[in-house]
Design a protein around this motif. Structure first.
Motif, PDB file in Angstrom:
ATOM      1  N   CYS C 164      -1.578  -1.668   4.526  1.00 41.19           N
ATOM      2  CA  CYS C 164      -2.675  -1.940   3.588  1.00 41.19           C
ATOM      3  C   CYS C 164      -3.653  -3.007   4.042  1.00 41.19           C
ATOM      4  N   GLU C 203      -0.546   4.193   3.781  1.00 42.79           N
ATOM      5  CA  GLU C 203       0.118   3.944   2.498  1.00 42.79           C
ATOM      6  C   GLU C 203       0.962   2.666   2.578  1.00 42.79           C
ATOM      7  N   CYS C 204       1.322   2.153   1.419  1.00 38.89           N
ATOM      8  CA  CYS C 204       1.999   0.852   1.338  1.00 38.89           C
ATOM      9  C   CYS C 204       3.494   0.983   1.641  1.00 38.89           C
ATOM     10  N   GLY C 206       5.578  -1.140   0.453  1.00 38.64           N
ATOM     11  CA  GLY C 206       6.273  -1.821  -0.646  1.00 38.64           C
ATOM     12  C   GLY C 206       6.012  -3.315  -0.627  1.00 38.64           C
ATOM     13  N   PHE C 208       5.647  -7.155  -0.617  1.00 44.83           N
ATOM     14  CA  PHE C 208       6.498  -8.249  -1.104  1.00 44.83           C
ATOM     15  C   PHE C 208       7.437  -7.806  -2.224  1.00 44.83           C
ATOM     16  N   GLN C 209       7.293  -6.551  -2.676  1.00 44.96           N
ATOM     17  CA  GLN C 209       8.212  -6.077  -3.718  1.00 44.96           C
ATOM     18  C   GLN C 209       9.666  -6.072  -3.226  1.00 44.96           C
ATOM     19  N   ILE C 210       9.845  -6.141  -1.915  1.00 45.10           N
ATOM     20  CA  ILE C 210      11.188  -6.229  -1.358  1.00 45.10           C
ATOM     21  C   ILE C 210      11.944  -7.426  -1.957  1.00 45.10           C
ATOM     22  N   VAL C 211      11.202  -8.453  -2.296  1.00 46.95           N
ATOM     23  CA  VAL C 211      11.829  -9.658  -2.831  1.00 46.95           C
ATOM     24  C   VAL C 211      12.271  -9.463  -4.282  1.00 46.95           C
ATOM     25  N   THR C 216      12.132  -0.248  -4.985  1.00 45.95           N
ATOM     26  CA  THR C 216      10.722   0.125  -4.894  1.00 45.95           C
ATOM     27  C   THR C 216      10.271   0.113  -3.434  1.00 45.95           C
ATOM     28  N   ALA C 219      11.733   3.025  -1.560  1.00 44.99           N
ATOM     29  CA  ALA C 219      11.041   4.290  -1.844  1.00 44.99           C
ATOM     30  C   ALA C 219       9.730   4.374  -1.070  1.00 44.99           C
ATOM     31  N   CYS C 220       8.991   3.284  -1.098  1.00 48.59           N
ATOM     32  CA  CYS C 220       7.692   3.270  -0.390  1.00 48.59           C
ATOM     33  C   CYS C 220       7.892   3.455   1.107  1.00 48.59           C
ATOM     34  N   THR C 223       8.895   6.935   2.244  1.00 40.77           N
ATOM     35  CA  THR C 223       7.762   7.867   2.300  1.00 40.77           C
ATOM     36  C   THR C 223       7.058   7.762   3.651  1.00 40.77           C
ATOM     37  N   LEU C 242       6.068  -7.913   7.782  1.00 41.54           N
ATOM     38  CA  LEU C 242       6.703  -7.444   6.555  1.00 41.54           C
ATOM     39  C   LEU C 242       6.852  -5.922   6.573  1.00 41.54           C
TER      40      LEU C 242
END
Lengths: 652, 137, 303
Positions: C164, C203-204, C206, C208-211, C216, C219-220, C223, C242
């Motif tokens: 991103c 596409e993303c 995920g 910082f959602q890893i934290v 989530t 899943a990202c 993909t 990251l």
């Protein structure tokens, strides 16, 4: 000379009187030097209002009139006619705009709006004081029209003008007339075959005794003015003597060189020497030098050898023909916004993502698949087909801000026709708003949803990509708030309509205005929708804005009737508010010649001074501003007048 | 349920605050849903991005502040990148988070102590710092 | 040629492998990355709220440090690049925030007695923020890289993953077309790889959602990894630590939940460049990768 000027302050209902103290304005100006009469009235443009002006002119022996009302673009003509009705020269009647330029924009500060209205009127009083009585300039009219563009709009305009008794030259850049309509399968909302209804008109145009068809031609230099245009038309080298050619088709049949067919939108090939489609008018080929083996390498030459009438001529050059016409109808049409700009939909790299015109060809009985819907990648019949509206339209952030108007309808038609040929298929149509503003359109949409089971999904697709032979659609159903994914066999894009790529260049040559998207600008969006601001130019079809066939045809007929009314008079009368050279002052520097956008300023080699051609000058003022010696002036807008007006505006 | 609309409801202070903090013109959104269609984490959201904006257009800020959605957005900016009207949902999300975090309205954020204890040795520093700044203020 | 270099926290800690490979490659291409003498974390995420001046200060401070060394600064991490470039644009375009930020910087400088003032004059965005790949293209030139390439990478199917932060927002990053970027493809072509185009390259992962929510991020990332894998990629390259972590490390979870999951190594683009340039293997550290690229590289006779 003693000035006896009348001031007429219009209330325009509350449009002006709601903000400006009209009584006070009229009273105050009654004592302004030169004013013999001053009054106010509710609607000055009404019959009683006009009579008030006429009566006052007679009664008070007025030498000039200032009507203080709306913009001169609306009622200047009305009040000038009223002046004539009272034997006052029309150019002694001026408009002070105290509505658009005052009351509408100063609603928050009424006292100051009143002050401003007074000043605006004073400036116009000063102007009228020095106005001269002028007469309109009469120019002769050549009663022959040029129609540029041979799509349905151009054909219709040409036929209507010709049927009203005037000669028409119809210029088309491609080898055949017909335009995009010839590519279409069936038309909404009646589902009649597009070619079946168009080809009779094409033939009519070709056979009409007063229409001269010039296909494979382009408009070159343009000179002159309304009623008297002189135009150079380029006859592009077709390498075929089309006057001799019988259209037997042997050359195309034997030509060994193939390339993508433009008519088939790249879904099929054509030969290097070709007629674009079977019903082409004229049904005579042209040779595409870029793909011709002989023209490229000197080898081959089969078409020349085989032609029974020796029509093939590799040495042909572009030719130029001069024509004289009195009016020009511009019907240059549209293109689809290029798919390469839509990266998130693959930018043209995904084979089974096709444009709407490609899909028309796939649906067409005369198309590359004989009307059986087959997807380009493997020729299979697609079972899940997704149609996307607003691809590039309504997207001011990345593409076009405007609605392309016809996509909702033609995609609905596509989905319906697809279902008529593939009964077990599923059609999905992604939309934001289904716009069905036309006769029978809403019913057509309802039929697609109810009878043909087209699933309308409200949402804009974010991304398309290819996976395992499918086109994956990432969409949304905003009505349920769910992300939607479809593994489609094929996706059809309703790409934005944009003006034909060459139309902008032509508009520049013709010196007619276009809007920010390149569509031709009409003189007034409501009241003069088929005329350009530049006199003598008329607009028809999608070149003026996205529109469907009925609208394009209606506009073409409207443009034709405008041409006919121009041709109905012996002479055309032009505004006399134009530039004038003081030959004693002019130093002959020719700056005016270089700045004149209309080529009206010319240099008189004998007298060594500039000269303005009355019939061409539009009175734009560019030469006046540029003239270093101040020897060019505008009639009824001289420097002295301007100074007096500015002084009046600045006085306390 | 019936939502009673009035000028007061639609143009509440909190909505104005969201618009101001995010710098976005909420009225520009015409609900095409493209933000939701392209969002990589939309499956995890309880209210999808376009619905968040719709709720804000209706003056309904509270349900949005209570949603999981605002904590799930990973600020990948795909929504903003593709929005035909130039509305950046990611910025709206940041504004909504900021409203919660600045008032400490909700506990639904990452716990700094826990994150540093469990993650710091393994995850890249940028991920930890990013998460703490986005989700813990 | 010396070019100022801002490594950022992650390249000094978890992504030392990335830092090392990048410095070595630069050297092999006659460029010395001159690390800023003082620098701090950039803040990792650019604030999307309009009232945040504090949140861009870290980025601005580093840019001000960089302005002492030259008119450009090179960075590698996508987050750093995004934050520095956007903070820089604020300093160029927003006079109000520029003034406030400079007041902060000045107070900061005044408070640091004994440290040479880093702020000689107001910082107004005078430094150009360059990504390393832009440096390769615009300063070194892909043609020169093509000439210097020693290893034969033909047949190695490489999927370039952009993620991103390099691309978005387009108007501020001005890096490449956010939908159909081309710069890494051009780079890979220059070093002789087979480029694998895959639909999820922007596409993303995920992020910082890893934290917060590992599922989530899994899943990202799945993909993205699946998409590259389906298109036949041997290896994925990235420029973001990251992304590297999420795409690589999380394959541990993916292989547990998906039967027949094909693992695919994820390496930094400068590690691949290092291989192409024939840089000493010691400088190319793959010990931190969950999916070890070395068997693949050995198979292709690249290590």
């Amino acid at each position: 000379m003693e000035h006896r000027i009348g001031v007429f302050v219009c209330h325009c209902g509350t449009n002006i009187a709601g903000v400006v103290d009209v009584k006070r304005v009229a009273e105050e100006l009654a004592s302004y030097p030169g004013v013999a009469f001053s009054t106010d009235y509710t609607y000055m443009c009404s019959d009683p209002g006009q009579n008030l002006v006429k009566d006052a002119i007679k009664e008070h022996k007025l030498t000039g009139v200032v009507v203080s009302a709306c913009s001169p673009t609306l009622h200047e003509a009305t009040f000038r006619r009223a002046g004539v009705g009272a034997d006052l020269n029309p150019y002694m009647v001026e408009i002070a705009n105290i509505r658009e330029q005052c009351s509408w924009v100063h609603q928050e500060d009424k006292p100051r709006a009143t002050e401003k209205a007074i000043k605006i009127i004073k400036t116009m009083i000063e102007k009228v004081k020095q106005d001269e009585a002028l007469e309109p300039i009469a120019v002769p009219v050549t009663k022959r029209a040029l129609v540029v563009g041979g799509g349905v709009a151009g054909i219709q305009a040409a036929l209507d003008i010709a049927n009203s008794g005037h000669e028409v030259i119809l210029v088309e850049k491609e080898a055949s007339i017909g335009g995009h309509m010839a590519q279409l399968s069936e038309t909404f909302p009646t589902l009649d075959c597009s070619q079946c209804i168009l080809t009779p008109k094409m033939v009519d145009a070709a056979q009409h005794p007063r229409i001269k068809l010039m296909t494979y031609c382009e408009v070159g230099d343009v000179a002159g003015y309304v009623g008297n245009f002189k135009i150079k038309i380029k006859k592009k080298a077709a390498y075929v003597n089309r006057d001799v050619c019988t259209g037997c088709g042997l050359c195309s049949e034997k030509c060994p060189s193939k390339t993508d067919s433009e008519f088939e939108e790249g879904l099929a090939t054509r030969k290097a020497i070709y007629t674009p489609f079977p019903q082409a008018v004229p049904n005579k080929p042209v040779l595409d030098a870029e793909h011709c083996l002989y023209m490229q390498s000197g080898k081959c030459g089969i078409c020349a050898k085989i032609c029974p009438v020796d029509a093939v001529d590799y040495t042909q050059k572009d030719e130029f023909v001069d024509v004289e016409v009195g009016a020009i109808v511009v019907a240059t049409g549209y293109d689809l916004y290029p798919i390469i700009n839509i990266g998130e939909y693959g930018g043209g790299k995904i084979k089974d993502v096709v444009t709407s015109l490609q899909f028309e060809r796939l649906l067409s009985a005369s198309g590359p698949t004989s009307g059986v819907v087959r997807r380009p990648s493997d020729g299979e019949i697609p079972k899940e087909v997704v149609f996307l509206t607003c691809v590039g339209s309504r997207d001011p952030e990345h593409h076009k801000a405007y609605c392309s108007k016809i996509c909702c309808m033609y995609l609905t038609k596509h989905a319906m026709l697809y279902k008529h040929t593939v009964h077990d298929g599923q059609a999905y149509l992604f939309y934001m708003d289904v716009r069905t503003g036309g006769k029978g359109y809403e019913e057509f949409y309802q039929r697609a949803a109810e009878e043909d089971d087209v699933l309308y999904v409200r949402g804009k697709v974010s991304k398309l990509y290819e996976e395992d032979g499918k086109v994956i659609v990432w969409g949304v159903d905003t009505l349920t708030g769910q992300k939607v994914e479809i593994a489609a066999d094929m996706v059809v894009l309703g790409l934005a309509m944009e003006p034909n790529a060459q139309a902008l260049e032509l508009a520049k040559k013709l010196k007619i205005q276009v809007n920010e998207w390149g569509f031709l600008s009409e003189a007034h969006p409501k009241l003069r929708p088929v005329e350009s601001l530049a006199p003598g130019f008329y607009l028809a079809g999608a070149a003026q804005g996205p529109k469907d066939i009925p609208d394009a045809v209606a506009q073409a007929s409207a443009a034709a009737s405008k041409v006919a009314s121009l041709f109905a008079e012996k002479e055309y009368h032009r505004e006399p508010i134009i530039a004038l050279v003081d030959e004693d002052e002019c130093a002959g520097c020719r700056v005016c010649v270089s700045v004149c956008p209309y080529d009206a300023a010319e240099f008189d080699e004998e007298k060594k001074v500039a000269h303005i051609q009355e019939a061409i000058c539009e009175g734009c003022g560019a030469c006046i501003a540029a003239c270093p010696s101040g020897s060019v002036t505008q009639k009824n807008l001289t420097d002295d007048q301007l100074f007096k007006m500015v002084t009046a505006a600045l006085e306390d | 349920m019936r939502l009673k609309l009035s000028a007061e409801v639609i143009k509440g202070d909190l909505v104005e605050r969201v618009a101001e903090l995010s710098g976005q013109n909420l009225s520009a959104c015409y609900q095409c849903g493209r933000c939701s269609a392209g969002c990589p984490v939309v499956e995890e959201m309880d209210i999808v991005p376009s619905e968040v904006i719709r709720l804000l257009q209706l003056g309904q800020v509270e349900p949005v502040l209570d949603s999981e959605t605002i904590w799930i957005c990973a600020s990948c900016l795909q929504c903003a990148s593709r929005c035909p009207r130039g509305v950046e949902f990611s910025s709206i999300c940041d504004a909504l988070r900021a409203i919660v975090l600045r008032k400490r309205l909700s506990g639904s954020v990452v716990d700094a102590d826990e994150v540093t204890r469990t993650m710091v040795s393994d995850a890249p520093q940028m991920g930890v710092v990013g998460a703490l700044r986005k989700l813990n203020g | 040629m010396k070019i100022p270099y801002y490594p950022g926290c992650t390249l000094h800690e978890r992504a030392l492998d990335f830092d090392k490979a990048s410095r070595e490659c630069a050297r092999a291409l006659d460029i010395e990355l001159e690390e800023l003498e003082i620098w701090t974390c950039c803040g990792a995420v650019f604030p999307l709220t309009t009232d945040s001046v504090m949140d861009i200060l870290a980025g601005v401070r580093n840019l001000a440090y960089a302005s002492r060394l030259g008119d450009k600064v090179v960075t590698l991490c996508s987050f750093c690049y995004n934050v520095l470039k956007r903070a820089n644009k604020v300093m160029r375009d927003d006079p109000e925030k520029r003034e406030k930020a400079n007041l902060f910087l000045k107070a900061d400088t005044d408070a640091r007695e004994g440290i040479e003032s880093y702020l000689k004059e107001d910082y107004t965005g005078q430094v150009d923020v360059l990504h390393y790949i832009e440096m390769l293209r615009d300063v070194v030139g892909f043609d020169k890289i093509r000439e210097r390439t020693k290893a034969d990478l033909s047949g190695l199917k490489v999927a370039p993953y952009y993620g991103c932060m390099l691309l978005r927002p387009k108007k501020e990053m001005e890096f490449d077309d956010p939908e159909q970027p081309q710069i890494f493809e051009d780079f890979l072509e220059a070093i002789g790889c087979d480029v694998v185009d895959f639909p999820m390259k922007t596409e993303c992962c995920g992020g910082f959602q890893i934290v917060r929510e590992e599922d989530t991020a899994v899943a990202c990332s799945q993909t993205v990894v699946n998409s590259a894998s389906r298109r036949g990629a041997d290896v994925i390259i990235t420029t973001c630590p990251l992304c590297r972590y999420n795409l690589d490390e999380l394959q541990k979870k993916m292989e547990k939940s998906v039967t027949g999951f094909r693992k695919i190594p994820v390496i930094y683009f400068t590690q691949l460049l290092g291989i192409a340039l024939g840089i000493d293997e010691e400088c190319l550290d793959f010990s931190d990768n969950y999916v070890d690229p070395r068997p693949l590289l050995a198979e292709k006779s690249l290590v």
